[in-house]
Design a protein around this motif. Sequence first.
Motif, PDB file in Angstrom:
ATOM      1  N   CYS A 192      93.738  27.720 -29.632  1.00 46.32           N
ATOM      2  CA  CYS A 192      94.411  27.942 -28.347  1.00 46.32           C
ATOM      3  C   CYS A 192      93.493  27.522 -27.205  1.00 46.32           C
ATOM      4  N   ARG A 193      94.086  27.359 -26.023  1.00 45.04           N
ATOM      5  CA  ARG A 193      93.348  26.892 -24.850  1.00 45.04           C
ATOM      6  C   ARG A 193      92.276  27.887 -24.430  1.00 45.04           C
ATOM      7  N   ARG A 194      92.649  29.161 -24.403  1.00 50.83           N
ATOM      8  CA  ARG A 194      91.700  30.158 -23.901  1.00 50.83           C
ATOM      9  C   ARG A 194      91.954  31.498 -24.579  1.00 50.83           C
ATOM     10  N   GLU A 211      97.105  31.288 -22.892  1.00 47.45           N
ATOM     11  CA  GLU A 211      95.886  32.077 -22.630  1.00 47.45           C
ATOM     12  C   GLU A 211      96.116  33.466 -23.231  1.00 47.45           C
ATOM     13  N   LEU A 219      90.459  35.421 -24.472  1.00 48.72           N
ATOM     14  CA  LEU A 219      89.619  36.389 -23.771  1.00 48.72           C
ATOM     15  C   LEU A 219      89.540  37.656 -24.601  1.00 48.72           C
ATOM     16  N   ASP A 223      98.487  25.898 -25.643  1.00 48.45           N
ATOM     17  CA  ASP A 223      97.958  25.989 -24.277  1.00 48.45           C
ATOM     18  C   ASP A 223      98.091  27.394 -23.684  1.00 48.45           C
ATOM     19  N   ASP A 270      85.171  35.496 -21.874  1.00 45.08           N
ATOM     20  CA  ASP A 270      85.730  34.213 -22.295  1.00 45.08           C
ATOM     21  C   ASP A 270      85.074  33.849 -23.626  1.00 45.08           C
ATOM     22  N   THR A 271      85.869  33.518 -24.627  1.00 41.25           N
ATOM     23  CA  THR A 271      85.314  33.244 -25.961  1.00 41.25           C
ATOM     24  C   THR A 271      85.757  31.846 -26.423  1.00 41.25           C
ATOM     25  N   PRO A 272      85.120  30.806 -25.895  1.00 40.02           N
ATOM     26  CA  PRO A 272      85.563  29.437 -26.193  1.00 40.02           C
ATOM     27  C   PRO A 272      85.440  29.033 -27.656  1.00 40.02           C
ATOM     28  N   ALA A 292      88.327  30.616 -29.384  1.00 41.81           N
ATOM     29  CA  ALA A 292      89.567  29.917 -29.006  1.00 41.81           C
ATOM     30  C   ALA A 292      89.727  28.637 -29.819  1.00 41.81           C
ATOM     31  N   GLN A 293      88.619  27.934 -29.991  1.00 42.77           N
ATOM     32  CA  GLN A 293      88.650  26.687 -30.765  1.00 42.77           C
ATOM     33  C   GLN A 293      89.041  26.970 -32.209  1.00 42.77           C
TER      34      GLN A 293
END
Length: 396
Positions: free
Chosen positions: A96-98, A373, A100, A371, A86-88, A91-92
């Motif tokens: 996008c929401r999420r 993934e 990976l 939103d 998971d690469t928050p 993503a930011q």
Amino acid sequence: MHHRTYVSHLECSKTGERLPAGKLANLSPSGAPLLVRYDLERARREMDRDRVALGPNSLWRYAPLLPLRDMAHLVTLGEGMTPLLDTPSLAQRLGCRRALIKDESANPTGTFKARGMAAAVSMANELGVKKFGAPSAGNAASALAAYAARAGLEANLFMPRDVPRANVVECQSMGANVTLVDGLISDCGRIVAERGPGEGWFDVSTLKEPYRIEGKKTMGLELAEQLGWRLPDAVFYPTGGGVGLIGMWKAFSELESLGWIGPKRPKMISVQAEGCAPIVRAWDAGANESRYWENAATVASGLRVPKAIGDFLVLNAVRESGGAAIAVSDQDMLDAGRMLAQTEGIFGAPEGAACVAAAQRLLREGFLAPDDELAIYNTGTGLKYLEAWDPAGEDF
């Protein structure tokens, strides 16, 4: 030790013609790639999804859905079950929401090529092969050299002279016979095809034998398992030969036939370099196959494939999934790779970085929703590509 594999036959990807499994095979009689088929109805009755996790922490946890009949012939270095990170922060940055990252750099020899070669060399070992011949843009050669060495078999490798130095050193260290060629991977392939029969080499070129794709499909099996038997909204895959994308699309179909996932599919995004984008050009033209790309050039050596033999299978998967084919510039992929390294501590291959650049653009253009993934495949470690990341031998 025998184990149960549900393999039933080989099938021509163009005509559907059936050939027997458990025999050495290159292309089908019509000259198209062969696909391995399984008795999935029987597998559905007999296999339990929840027992997969009890298997080895490698791609061989899916052995019943792989072609090897006798595990005594297995050639393994512990490939597969790579992290899905998971690469928050990324993503930011992407919006996008999420996001990976499926980090294939954790494989033996540092790239996803270990998967295909583990399957191909294991099958060749089972079927009595002693010598291999292969053209490579670099990383497939490293993987073949490693698995051939592990099995005590001979590897004859042909690579463009300007492949990353790491690949050449690695192959030579493992005792492979390395020939550097003034030209592209297509020129190397021609040499293997011409010399191979006389030398007794089994040709393990991309999609010219049916088993590398089976190793690569495990990237899709793992993705589903690691997400709790569901799939993301989009999959970004760097496409040279395209075997991984074809393999994952096959894996998703097999999983649905087993009843392990539903009908939902991710948008498959095929990512190429602007300097070598035959599949993107074909996609844009609405064509079913690509044309040879003249003067192919990119820092992402794995994307420098002027004409993929399985291009029609890649285009088909992209179309069926409602996906896209997109080309990014070398500068954009290198910038995106630095962003990935600086935000998440993942030093990826330029090919993986190309996928980050593609995700950024498709989110910006509205092809993907905020939103969504995303699963982005980083196919190798940046350590294999020091010349690309640091061409002058200076810090960036």
